[in-house]
Design a protein around this motif. Structure first.
Motif, short mmCIF file in Angstrom:
data_model
loop_
_atom_site.label_atom_id
_atom_site.label_comp_id
_atom_site.label_asym_id
_atom_site.label_seq_id
_atom_site.Cartn_x
_atom_site.Cartn_y
_atom_site.Cartn_z
N ARG A 157 39.69 27.50 41.38
CA ARG A 157 38.38 27.15 40.50
C ARG A 157 38.38 27.76 39.00
O ARG A 157 37.56 27.69 38.20
N ASP A 158 39.03 29.21 39.31
CA ASP A 158 38.93 29.88 38.02
C ASP A 158 40.10 30.59 37.84
O ASP A 158 41.16 29.97 37.23
N ASP A 159 40.29 32.06 38.08
CA ASP A 159 41.37 32.44 37.67
C ASP A 159 42.65 32.12 38.60
O ASP A 159 42.72 31.80 39.90
N ALA A 160 43.80 32.16 38.18
CA ALA A 160 45.14 31.93 38.79
C ALA A 160 45.21 33.38 39.85
O ALA A 160 44.99 34.34 39.16
N ILE A 161 46.03 33.23 40.89
CA ILE A 161 46.09 34.42 41.72
C ILE A 161 46.95 35.65 40.68
O ILE A 161 46.43 36.77 41.02
N GLY A 162 48.07 35.16 40.11
CA GLY A 162 48.69 36.12 39.44
C GLY A 162 48.06 36.85 38.56
O GLY A 162 48.01 37.92 38.03
N GLU A 163 46.92 35.83 37.74
CA GLU A 163 46.24 36.35 36.73
C GLU A 163 45.37 37.53 37.17
O GLU A 163 44.91 38.61 36.64
N ALA A 164 44.73 37.32 38.46
CA ALA A 164 43.72 38.21 39.06
C ALA A 164 44.49 39.45 39.36
O ALA A 164 44.26 40.69 39.07
N PHE A 165 45.83 39.29 39.77
CA PHE A 165 46.55 40.53 39.96
C PHE A 165 46.98 41.49 38.76
O PHE A 165 46.67 42.47 38.58
N ASP A 166 47.26 40.61 37.64
CA ASP A 166 47.34 41.22 36.43
C ASP A 166 46.25 42.04 35.67
O ASP A 166 46.20 43.00 35.07
N LYS A 167 45.01 41.23 35.91
CA LYS A 167 43.88 41.58 35.45
C LYS A 167 43.07 43.00 35.95
O LYS A 167 42.99 43.79 35.40
N VAL A 168 43.52 42.94 37.27
CA VAL A 168 42.99 43.96 37.95
C VAL A 168 43.95 45.40 37.77
O VAL A 168 43.56 46.37 37.62
N ALA A 169 45.37 45.12 37.64
CA ALA A 169 46.04 45.94 37.50
C ALA A 169 45.97 46.80 36.20
O ALA A 169 45.93 48.04 35.98
N ARG A 170 45.54 46.03 35.09
CA ARG A 170 45.00 46.57 33.85
C ARG A 170 43.88 47.29 33.66
O ARG A 170 43.89 48.28 33.04
N LEU A 171 42.91 46.99 34.56
CA LEU A 171 41.74 48.12 34.69
C LEU A 171 42.29 49.27 35.26
O LEU A 171 41.48 50.32 35.13
N PHE A 172 43.26 49.44 36.01
CA PHE A 172 43.88 50.79 36.56
C PHE A 172 44.74 51.08 35.68
O PHE A 172 45.54 52.30 36.08
N GLY A 173 45.07 50.71 34.43
CA GLY A 173 46.06 51.26 33.49
C GLY A 173 47.54 50.90 33.86
O GLY A 173 48.39 51.47 33.26
#
Ligand code: KG4
Ligand code: ZN
Length: 335
Positions: A157-173
């Protein structure tokens, strides 16, 4: 020398790829990844992607031409959606040029549908019916696939799973793309340490949703969660990243199990970039073994974006060429 095969091109995101396919086989495939170019921006920059495709296509074409003779190919197949509009346009324009120059018919191909059949590349017989889960940087969709039709059972309904992986990874640098980075770190953390929220749909839909989990982690980070210390990522960060990956895999497995039981399907496939995830593969393999199911995973070179899957789908489904002047990109193409 006469070829009966299909020349296939893929430029929907950040991989440029050309393949030559014959019957059900991918005979040659050359791919150029742009990961290094986009890494400083921590995500794919569409205009940079399209410029890279423009530079890469002639280089890859030279390589393919050293292996086969284009004028003896029968057809050209090209991804026309879904994907990044400027990236798709470069691949389609280049393919139109080739088709006109060599007087070959041109077939538009759907990228997600190509992922869906990628676990079967090389096979003539597809084990219909199968449950096909496509998990990539732009899609998370589960299909019931029968010989004559593909039915969408659930989608994000919102983010794709790969997008969620990529966005969270970005939060952790962590560098782009974040999925493989989190995958690598997974064994270093305690995946039971953090209980992350389960997505709940108010309409009880079985669709996927990943943005709530991502926002939950983002709030933790913004509320003072200590990401780094002098040695790098804290143990708490490693635990949170592992708990995050565990939760995403739980959601996928839960949905797969539900539909497998309900529809009594014996054949299951995973495809798209996230299908490279070691923990997801392990969980799916264990489940398949326990339940006596057949699990189909793509060969390594056909997991992330590639042209082989585009040519295979065109051949397998006998996709029809279209009038060249009328073929356009469709960045949001649902099939
Ligand atoms: O299929 P793909 O190459 O491109 C799209 O069509 O989107 O998938 C790319 C996505 C990225 O989000 C990347 O982080 C993710 O696949 N990915 C992974 C892994 N390898 C790639 N996610 C989790 N674990 C991995 N090992
Ligand atoms: Zn893809």
């Amino acid at each position: 020398m006469s070829h009966k095969g299909i020349l296939a091109l893929e430029t929907s995101c950040d991989e440029t790829s050309i393949a030559y396919c014959e019957d059900f086989k991918v005979i040659h495939q050359v791919t150029s990844s742009q990961i290094k170019i986009h890494r400083p921006y921590r995500g794919v920059v569409p205009e940079l992607a399209s410029r890279q495709h423009l530079n890469n296509l002639p280089v890859l074409m030279k390589k393919i031409k050293s292996l086969i003779s284009i004028k003896n190919c029968k057809k050209i197949a090209v991804t026309t959606g879904p994907g990044l509009a400027p990236a798709l346009l470069v691949g389609l324009s280049y393919s139109k040029g080739l088709a006109l120059n060599y007087n070959l018919p041109l077939i538009p191909v759907n990228h997600i549908r190509a992922h869906l059949y990628s676990p079967f590349i090389g096979r003539k017989e597809i084990p219909y019916p199968f449950l096909g889960l496509v998990v990539s940087g732009s899609h998370t969709s589960l299909y019931l696939v029968e010989e004559k039709k593909e039915k969408l059972l659930a989608k994000t309904r919102d983010d794709a799973i790969g997008e969620a992986f990529d966005k969270v990874a970005r939060l952790f640098g962590l560098p782009y793309p974040g999925g493989p980075e989190i995958d690598k770190l997974f064994p270093k953390g305690d995946f039971k340490k953090f209980q992350l929220p389960s997505p709940k749909m108010s309409d009880k839909s079985l669709d996927f949703s990943f943005s709530g989990i991502k926002s939950h982690i983002s709030r933790m980070v913004h509320n003072g969660f200590k990401i780094m210390d002098e040695k790098g990522l804290t143990q708490n960060s490693l635990d949170l990243l592992s708990s995050f990956q565990y939760k995403l895999v739980e959601i996928l497995m839960d949905r797969l199990k539900y539909f497998q039981k309900k529809l009594k399907i014996k054949n299951i496939s995973l495809s798209g970039g996230v299908a490279a995830n070691k923990y997801l593969r392990k969980r799916a393999e264990e489940w398949a073994k326990e339940e006596g199911l057949n699990l189909f995973l793509p060969d390594r070179k056909f997991i992330t974006d590639n042209a082989g899957m585009v040519g295979y789908l065109a051949f397998l489904k006998k996709l029809k060429p279209e009038i060249i002047e009328k073929i356009d990109i469709d960045p949001n193409w649902e099939f």
